[in-house]
Design a protein around this motif. Structure first.
Motif, mmCIF file in Angstrom:
data_model
loop_
_atom_site.group_PDB
_atom_site.id
_atom_site.type_symbol
_atom_site.label_atom_id
_atom_site.label_comp_id
_atom_site.label_asym_id
_atom_site.label_seq_id
_atom_site.Cartn_x
_atom_site.Cartn_y
_atom_site.Cartn_z
ATOM 1 N N TRP A 32 105.596 -5.914 65.453
ATOM 2 C CA TRP A 32 106.737 -4.486 64.161
ATOM 3 C C TRP A 32 105.725 -4.890 62.876
ATOM 4 O O TRP A 32 106.229 -3.432 62.057
ATOM 5 N N GLY A 33 104.678 -5.556 62.843
ATOM 6 C CA GLY A 33 103.552 -5.238 62.099
ATOM 7 C C GLY A 33 102.729 -3.844 62.182
ATOM 8 O O GLY A 33 102.954 -3.816 62.386
ATOM 9 N N PRO A 34 101.921 -3.846 60.957
ATOM 10 C CA PRO A 34 101.654 -2.712 60.451
ATOM 11 C C PRO A 34 100.150 -2.660 60.807
ATOM 12 O O PRO A 34 99.325 -3.726 61.153
ATOM 13 N N ALA A 35 100.291 -1.507 62.055
ATOM 14 C CA ALA A 35 98.911 -1.629 62.346
ATOM 15 C C ALA A 35 97.198 -1.796 62.248
ATOM 16 O O ALA A 35 97.482 -0.320 61.204
ATOM 17 N N ALA A 36 96.910 -1.661 62.667
ATOM 18 C CA ALA A 36 95.057 -1.929 61.836
ATOM 19 C C ALA A 36 94.203 -0.896 62.725
ATOM 20 O O ALA A 36 95.141 -0.512 63.543
ATOM 21 N N ALA A 37 93.380 -0.156 62.194
ATOM 22 C CA ALA A 37 92.652 0.513 62.356
ATOM 23 C C ALA A 37 92.220 0.465 63.636
ATOM 24 O O ALA A 37 91.990 1.459 64.639
ATOM 25 N N TRP A 38 91.753 -1.369 64.181
ATOM 26 C CA TRP A 38 91.425 -0.957 65.346
ATOM 27 C C TRP A 38 92.359 -2.019 66.565
ATOM 28 O O TRP A 38 92.768 -3.043 65.744
ATOM 29 N N LEU A 39 91.938 -2.112 67.685
ATOM 30 C CA LEU A 39 93.139 -3.064 68.237
ATOM 31 C C LEU A 39 92.790 -4.237 68.697
ATOM 32 O O LEU A 39 93.841 -4.899 68.841
ATOM 33 N N TRP A 40 91.531 -4.431 68.303
ATOM 34 C CA TRP A 40 90.848 -5.869 68.105
ATOM 35 C C TRP A 40 91.078 -6.459 66.817
ATOM 36 O O TRP A 40 91.601 -7.165 66.875
ATOM 37 N N LEU A 41 91.802 -5.867 65.955
ATOM 38 C CA LEU A 41 92.083 -6.080 64.762
ATOM 39 C C LEU A 41 93.185 -6.734 64.707
ATOM 40 O O LEU A 41 93.973 -7.483 64.380
ATOM 41 N N ASP A 42 94.168 -5.829 65.261
ATOM 42 C CA ASP A 42 95.594 -6.252 66.020
ATOM 43 C C ASP A 42 95.689 -7.986 65.930
ATOM 44 O O ASP A 42 96.570 -8.431 65.415
ATOM 45 N N ALA A 43 94.926 -8.037 67.430
ATOM 46 C CA ALA A 43 94.899 -8.982 67.713
ATOM 47 C C ALA A 43 94.411 -10.340 67.665
ATOM 48 O O ALA A 43 95.085 -11.431 67.349
ATOM 49 N N LEU A 44 93.548 -9.820 66.372
ATOM 50 C CA LEU A 44 92.901 -11.198 66.095
ATOM 51 C C LEU A 44 93.821 -11.691 65.041
ATOM 52 O O LEU A 44 94.286 -12.689 64.334
ATOM 53 N N ILE A 45 94.532 -10.993 63.847
ATOM 54 C CA ILE A 45 95.762 -10.986 63.198
ATOM 55 C C ILE A 45 96.019 -11.903 63.604
ATOM 56 O O ILE A 45 97.198 -12.814 63.170
ATOM 57 N N ALA A 46 97.015 -11.159 64.661
ATOM 58 C CA ALA A 46 97.917 -12.243 65.593
ATOM 59 C C ALA A 46 97.760 -13.316 66.431
ATOM 60 O O ALA A 46 98.647 -14.546 65.622
ATOM 61 N N ASN A 47 96.857 -13.474 66.327
ATOM 62 C CA ASN A 47 96.028 -14.961 67.003
ATOM 63 C C ASN A 47 95.694 -15.673 65.757
ATOM 64 O O ASN A 47 95.935 -16.930 65.877
ATOM 65 N N VAL A 48 95.227 -15.524 64.459
ATOM 66 C CA VAL A 48 95.256 -15.725 63.450
ATOM 67 C C VAL A 48 96.636 -17.051 62.794
ATOM 68 O O VAL A 48 97.163 -17.660 62.346
#
Length: 298
Positions: A32-48
């Motif tokens: 549901w969160g806003p998608a980042a420009a890169w897939l790895w950044l999405d994963a990093l935010i979720a990880n944090v």
């Protein structure tokens, strides 16, 4: 009125519950969160965000060892997320090789943690030491040094998996085979080293030091296996995208620096303080790389 310490089973239940909540928070962000420009950044935010959940659980239980298993639980989840989002789907052969190494490593390391964890009445000795040294900044040190920095290190060292997932235009080659052999061999090395140490701990005499088996060829063979695993992921990333060679080993090198400058020195100092005979091991046995021990002198 004092409360009795949690049993081992109760401790596992609470840790698993915290990790489930952390996973739900991470997945909710990805969904549901806003998608980042890169897939790895999405994963990093979720990880944090997931790490923050584990941190809250650590503070509520006054025990930062809540985080210990997170190190080995997250990389397979990151790999799964990237794999599911990959345009190549589940049919890419390289991803199956990467998955074999990552899952083998995660099962081995998580299993070793579960086997040795006595319960939440116990905390890794390094954590209270770091908090006590921090004084009034102990909460910040707990958050950053004990939780967020390891999360970022593991994420950075796992990024070659992301490269292998998104760069699917290169066929399997000899470098993939080397990466597979290094990865599987490194996990087996850590597994054998840990098994030998567990057997030694069960029968050792007070003050006795371990210098048998692999531990007679390296003072930290389990760490050597851990380092080898991260370099195997970098090799997979290099095989998938040689153009990324300029950064692909950064995470593995950071892991190497962590073990050489923090983990190993802290363990060595503790062993020297608690076991006088350990100095003889230092004099004879290599610090990290495997080789026959020197003969004792004098």
């Amino acid at each position: 009125m004092t409360t009795s310490p949690l049993s081992r089973t109760e401790s596992f239940v609470r840790i698993i519950a915290a990790y489930v909540v952390a996973l739900v928070v991470g997945v909710a962000w990805l969904w549901w969160g806003p998608a980042a420009a890169w897939l790895w950044l999405d994963a990093l935010i979720a990880n944090v965000l997931a790490t923050l959940v584990v941190f809250v659980a650590s503070r509520l239980h006054h025990n930062s060892s809540f985080y210990d298993a997170y190190w080995s639980v997250v990389p397979p989840l990151l790999m799964l997320f990237w794999w599911l989002e990959s345009p190549a789907g589940l049919g890419e052969p390289r991803l199956w090789l990467v998955a074999t190494v990552v899952v083998f490593w995660a099962v081995r390391l998580t299993g070793n943690w579960a086997y040795t964890f006595p319960g939440l009445h116990h905390e890794d000795w390094r954590y209270p030491m770091l908090r006590e040294r921090a004084g009034r900044w102990e909460l910040l040190v707990d958050l950053v040094a004990i939780h967020l920095v390891p999360t970022l290190l593991v994420f950075g060292a796992t990024l070659p998996v992301y490269v292998a997932v998104v760069r699917t235009d290169r066929d399997l080659g000899w470098l993939d085979l080397i990466a597979l052999l290094v990865g599987i061999g490194s996990v087996i090395l850590s597994l054998v080293a840990d098994t030998q140490m567990h057997r030694f701990v069960r029968v050792r005499e007070p003050g006795q030091v371990m210098d048998r088996g692999l531990w007679g060829w390296s003072r930290h063979p389990n760490y050597l296996g851990e380092i080898g695993f991260w370099f195997s992921l970098a090799l997979f990333g290099l095989a998938a995208s040689p153009a990324d060679a300029w950064w692909i080993f950064a995470g593995a090198v950071a892991m190497l620096v962590l073990f050489l400058t923090a983990s190993i020195p802290m363990m060595e100092q503790r062993s020297l303080e608690r076991r006088p005979g350990y100095q003889d091991v230092v004099n004879r046995v290599p610090r990290l790389m495997l080789r026959p021990p020197r003969r004792a002198t004098g």
